[in-house]
Design an enzyme around this catalytic site. Structure first.
Site, PDB file in Angstrom:
ATOM      1  CD  GLN A 102      73.082  95.873 -44.983  1.00  0.00           C
ATOM      2  OE1 GLN A 102      73.390  94.715 -44.737  1.00  0.00           O
ATOM      3  NE2 GLN A 102      72.269  96.192 -45.981  1.00  0.00           N
ATOM      4  CG  HIS A 120      77.536  96.113 -40.771  1.00  0.00           C
ATOM      5  ND1 HIS A 120      77.126  95.694 -42.022  1.00  0.00           N
ATOM      6  CD2 HIS A 120      76.723  95.486 -39.885  1.00  0.00           C
ATOM      7  CE1 HIS A 120      76.108  94.850 -41.882  1.00  0.00           C
ATOM      8  NE2 HIS A 120      75.847  94.714 -40.607  1.00  0.00           N
ATOM      9  CB  CYS A 128      94.803 101.518 -28.548  1.00  0.00           C
ATOM     10  SG  CYS A 128      95.816 100.446 -27.511  1.00  0.00           S
ATOM     11  CB  CYS A 151     100.012 102.197 -24.982  1.00  0.00           C
ATOM     12  SG  CYS A 151      98.749 101.021 -25.517  1.00  0.00           S
ATOM     13  CB  THR A 189      71.327  95.991 -49.349  1.00  0.00           C
ATOM     14  OG1 THR A 189      71.399  94.841 -48.497  1.00  0.00           O
ATOM     15  CG2 THR A 189      69.951  96.614 -49.248  1.00  0.00           C
ATOM     16  CG  ASN A 212      69.888  95.254 -55.217  1.00  0.00           C
ATOM     17  OD1 ASN A 212      70.877  95.915 -54.937  1.00  0.00           O
ATOM     18  ND2 ASN A 212      69.872  93.942 -55.104  1.00  0.00           N
TER      19      ASN A 212
END
Length: 237
Positions: A102, A120, A128, A151, A189, A212
């Site tokens: 993630q 993600h 652009c 541009c 996570t 974790n």
């Protein structure tokens, strides 16, 4: 046998491991998890991170979005830690099939991982909005104000903002890896961000490991829970 030794045993005994990770994998590299509140946000920003990192906010207030993004999300001097390095090593040995992350910091690739599915997106890809020209993260960091293309178009990071959908090709490949994994390791996570967190439900095996710092919603379903800093734990594998 302690939990880390049991994890080592599972890793040693498998050639079909998939790793699913989040922000906690990169905190040991000095990248802050923006969900953990530090007073800084409140002093500097008039909006919570979730609001700033939304598609509608990006379109409406790009100047404020980029002030936060450059300050908090572009940690270009961060280096891979022991967890990133161990995962790359396991892949090189043919044990790990894929890293599903993630995170948007590119540290898995920097450590040498090849099969990295970025749910993600990545801060290292920027395009652009008008002509599609590619820009790297260094250009974004050093651009004054709102990064713009030659541009004249505004440049947008290839990062999935709130209100935006995940890339379907990345999603289906991730589901395939998870569904076919022998060992699935979830690391760093809290499993609260959907749809990413829902991918874990596709795992059909009986070697689900959660590594974790704090309790996660999957702990009750896990075959092994290892609590602590993931870099320290992985360096013992």
């Amino acid at each position: 046998m302690d939990a880390t030794e049991r994890l080592k045993e599972l890793v040693d005994g498998s050639n079909n491991i998939v790793f699913f990770g989040g922000a906690g994998v990169s905190t040991e590299s000095g990248i802050p998890d923006f969900r953990s509140t530090d007073g800084l946000y409140h002093q500097q920003y008039a909006y919570p991170p979730e609001t700033i990192l939304s598609h509608s906010f990006f379109m409406r207030k790009p100047d404020e979005f980029y002030r936060f993004y450059k300050n908090k999300m572009l940690c270009l001097d961060a280096a891979p830690n022991a967890a990133h390095k161990k995962l790359a090593e396991l892949e090189a040995k043919g044990k790990l099939k894929a890293v599903i992350t993630q995170n948007i910091d590119g540290l898995h690739q920097a450590a040498g991982s090849k099969e990295v599915l970025e749910l993600h997106g990545s801060v290292h890809r920027n395009y652009c909005m008008r002509c599609g020209k590619f820009y790297d993260a260094g250009y974004m960091l050093h651009a004054e104000g709102i990064p713009s293309c030659e541009c004249g178009g505004m440049i947008k990071p290839d990062v999935v903002l709130y209100e935006e959908g995940l890339d379907n090709a990345v999603l289906s490949k991730s589901i395939e890896y998870i569904a076919n994994a022998d060992v699935l390791i979830i690391g760093g996570t809290s499993l609260v961000v959907y749809p990413a967190a829902g991918l874990v439900d596709y795992y059909r095996g009986n070697k689900l490991v959660v590594v974790n710092m704090s309790v996660t919603p999957q702990d009750k379903n896990a075959d092994l829970v290892v609590q602590g800093p993931i870099g320290q734990i992985f360096s013992r594998l």
